[in-house]
Design a protein around this motif. Structure first.
Motif, short mmCIF file in Angstrom:
data_model
loop_
_atom_site.label_atom_id
_atom_site.label_comp_id
_atom_site.label_asym_id
_atom_site.label_seq_id
_atom_site.Cartn_x
_atom_site.Cartn_y
_atom_site.Cartn_z
N PHE A 292 91.02 -20.68 -3.15
CA PHE A 292 89.72 -21.05 -3.71
C PHE A 292 89.38 -20.13 -4.88
O PHE A 292 88.95 -20.57 -5.95
N LEU A 293 89.59 -18.83 -4.67
CA LEU A 293 89.26 -17.87 -5.72
C LEU A 293 90.25 -17.90 -6.87
O LEU A 293 89.93 -17.48 -7.97
N GLN A 294 91.49 -18.40 -6.63
CA GLN A 294 92.40 -18.57 -7.75
C GLN A 294 91.79 -19.50 -8.79
O GLN A 294 91.88 -19.28 -9.99
N GLN A 295 91.14 -20.57 -8.32
CA GLN A 295 90.47 -21.49 -9.24
C GLN A 295 89.21 -20.86 -9.83
O GLN A 295 88.91 -21.03 -11.00
N TRP A 296 88.49 -20.10 -9.01
CA TRP A 296 87.24 -19.50 -9.48
C TRP A 296 87.45 -18.19 -10.24
O TRP A 296 86.47 -17.50 -10.55
N THR A 297 88.69 -17.84 -10.51
CA THR A 297 88.90 -16.83 -11.56
C THR A 297 88.37 -17.36 -12.89
O THR A 297 88.04 -16.58 -13.78
N GLY A 298 88.34 -18.69 -13.02
CA GLY A 298 87.81 -19.31 -14.24
C GLY A 298 88.88 -19.91 -15.12
O GLY A 298 88.59 -20.34 -16.24
N VAL A 299 90.12 -20.00 -14.62
CA VAL A 299 91.21 -20.44 -15.48
C VAL A 299 90.99 -21.87 -16.00
O VAL A 299 91.22 -22.16 -17.17
N ASN A 300 90.51 -22.75 -15.14
CA ASN A 300 90.34 -24.14 -15.58
C ASN A 300 89.02 -24.36 -16.31
O ASN A 300 88.79 -25.46 -16.84
N TYR A 301 88.18 -23.36 -16.37
CA TYR A 301 87.06 -23.37 -17.31
C TYR A 301 87.62 -23.49 -18.73
O TYR A 301 87.07 -24.20 -19.57
N PHE A 302 88.75 -22.82 -18.96
CA PHE A 302 89.39 -22.89 -20.28
C PHE A 302 90.32 -24.08 -20.42
O PHE A 302 90.36 -24.71 -21.48
N PHE A 303 91.06 -24.43 -19.35
CA PHE A 303 92.06 -25.49 -19.51
C PHE A 303 91.45 -26.89 -19.42
O PHE A 303 91.97 -27.83 -20.01
N TYR A 304 90.36 -27.06 -18.66
CA TYR A 304 89.71 -28.36 -18.61
C TYR A 304 88.79 -28.58 -19.82
O TYR A 304 88.72 -29.68 -20.36
N TYR A 305 88.07 -27.51 -20.18
CA TYR A 305 87.01 -27.67 -21.18
C TYR A 305 87.18 -26.75 -22.39
O TYR A 305 86.25 -26.62 -23.19
#
Length: 542
Positions: A292-305
């Motif tokens: 869960f926290l792997q995603q909430w590191t914020g990586v897909n904040y950059f890759f999705y948007y």
């Protein structure tokens, strides 16, 4: 002969088929990354917007934040459901057939997307179905890799799943960059989505060429098939009595016999504290938390948007910035494959989370304090911060979270616990995809402060709860978690009973057994086991 085709890696024989297995199964990660990376630029393509976006106040097409969130994030819900189903298909049909099924579902989802004409709901359903396939693969691939790869290359092979995720993101960014000149044509986005079908075929067909998981075969009582699978993976299929194969089989037999005495674990056992297997609930929650926290590191904040973020920041070519982030992601994941075997799991994850926290603080502070639309320096600092964040994630949390769930769970409940952990990953992924447009419209770049906090939480989780599993067999990882006085921060010192180091068995134990005879051998075995346990306990206290 083919049966002798092997190479020396980390001092032990690894067969050609083990390397082929790693290369083929990692395509599952590529599909994950390709679908993740493609949507960021598609949201900006003119034909895609004209067909699926909403009418703005000036008569121009623009995305409603809720519809944009739903379109992007519903794939993650499909992945979550697919991940939970992966526990059943992997156990029912075997790891290989389960992955072929995942590829088939992924292809159906892409066909639905390609045939969408004007309805964003049609496109959303296609992404949901494709997500079912990707989610199924996200459980099957790391589990199959961890169960089948020789322990000397297990960390690198499982981490290669994340490498291929990054490569998939990069390839989608390159294709998006290449077709942006025809963004007014429907060919732009249909080409991007359609190529996903082509990329999935080597996995769906190639997986049936490599051996089935020896541990799955053994759990079904098919010991000769398991021995042959181990021999093929070691490059020793014509020498199945080789000590390496015997060692793999015997070690697996010991733990399986213990587990089979208490039956097959169900879903409730994953959350039980009353089982003969140690720390089952502990490990379930740890796996879910890390993913869960792997995603909430914020990586897909950059890759999705990312393209949308940098477009709003006034960057002239946001798709090019996405391409740069994707390149950094791939390059540093190669470094991550080295780090996971050289330095283990705990320290890289701990330090990586702190590093990511620091750069997200820079990103959010600069974006909030200096409007990047009016300050080019602010925009440059934000791009550099994003690159430094991605570099750390790619070298640590990206690959190592997948290694952890491949190693942490006992065989009896491994498929279900891996599914729950991966479902935690997809739940975090969904929340990022759904909440980001809403959050950025309200608090803009200050959203980065939220991710800084979650990275700090991730560092604390690793330090206080994750045990170091580097170079241990899966069976000895299980044994390590059962040590009552062993603390996570001293776990790197623990050595399994009967071993001199984590990698080397105490061969004098076997020599003494052969010299003493059956009766004496049994006595010597017990003595050696007690000595080894005492040594392990001493190592814990040092």
């Amino acid at each position: 002969m083919l049966g002798r085709m092997s190479v020396k890696i980390n001092g032990a024989d690894c067969g050609f088929e083990a390397l082929l297995l790693g290369a083929t199964t990692s395509i599952g990660g590529f599909l994950f990354g390709y679908d993740t990376g493609q949507i960021s630029a598609l949201l900006l393509f003119k034909d895609f917007m004209n067909r699926f976006a909403q009418d703005g106040p000036n008569g121009e097409k623009e995305w409603d934040s809720i519809i944009q969130s739903t379109l992007v994030s519903l794939m993650s819900i499909g992945c979550l459901i697919g991940a939970l189903s992966g526990a059943y298909t992997a156990d029912w049909w075997g790891r290989r057939k389960s992955m072929s099924f995942g590829v088939f579902v992924f292809i159906i989802g892409n066909i639905i997307q390609i045939t969408a004409m004007q309805s964003w709901v049609h496109m959303m359903i296609g992404r949901l179905v494709a997500g079912l396939g990707v989610g199924n693969l996200s459980v099957g691939v790391p589990m199959f890799q961890s169960e089948s790869s020789p322990r000397e290359i297990r960390g690198a092979v499982v981490a290669s799943y994340q490498l291929m995720i990054t490569f998939g993101i990069l390839v989608s960014n390159i294709i998006n960059y290449g077709v942006r000149n025809i963004e007014e044509s429907d060919a732009s986005w249909r080409i991007v989505i359609g190529l996903g079908i082509f990329f999935s075929l080597p996995l769906g067909l190639g997986i049936m060429v490599v051996p089935e998981s020896p541990r799955w075969l053994a759990s079904r009582g098919r010991w000769e098939d398991a021995r042959l699978a181990f021999g093929r993976l070691r490059g020793l299929k014509d020498d199945l009595q080789n000590p390496l194969v015997e060692d793999d089989i015997n070690e697996m037999r010991e733990i399986l016999e213990k587990e089979q005495q208490v039956g097959t674990g169900g879903w409730l056992e994953c959350f039980s504290t009353k089982t003969d297997v140690p720390k089952v609930l502990y490990r379930t929650l740890l796996g879910i938390g890390i993913h869960f926290l792997q995603q909430w590191t914020g990586v897909n904040y950059f890759f999705y948007y990312g393209a949308t973020i940098f477009d709003s920041a006034g960057v002239d070519d946001p798709i090019l910035v996405q391409l740069i982030l994707g390149a950094v992601n791939v390059a540093m994941t190669f470094y991550g494959l080295y780090v996971v075997e050289k330095y283990g799991r705990r320290w890289p994850l701990f330090l990586g989370a702190l590093w990511q926290c620091a750069w997200l603080l820079v990103f959010a502070s600069v974006g909030t304090g200096l409007n990047p639309e009016n300050n080019s320096t602010s925009g440059i600092v934000m791009i550099v911060s994003a690159c430094m964040f991605i570099a750390s994630f790619a070298g640590t949390w990206g690959p190592m979270a997948w290694v952890v769930i491949g190693e942490t769970f006992p065989l009896r409940t491994r498929a279900k616990q891996a599914s729950l952990s991966t479902a935690g990953n997809w739940l975090g992924n969904f929340l990022i995809g759904f909440l980001t447009p809403i959050a950025t419209s309200g608090i803009s770049y200050a959203y980065g402060f939220v991710f800084a906090g979650t990275n700090l939480a991730a560092a604390l989780l690793v330090w206080f709860f994750l045990y170091e599993s580097r170079t241990l067999s899966l069976e000895n990882v299980d044994l390590m978690y059962g040590q009552p006085d062993l603390k996570p921060w001293t776990s790197h010192r623990w050595v399994p009973p009967g071993y001199v180091t984590r990698k080397e068995r105490d061969t004098s134990h076997f020599r003494n057994m052969s010299v003493s005879g059956p009766a004496g051998g049994a006595k010597k075995s017990d003595d050696r086991s007690d000595d080894a346990v005492a040594g392990s306990t001493l190592a814990e206290k040092v």
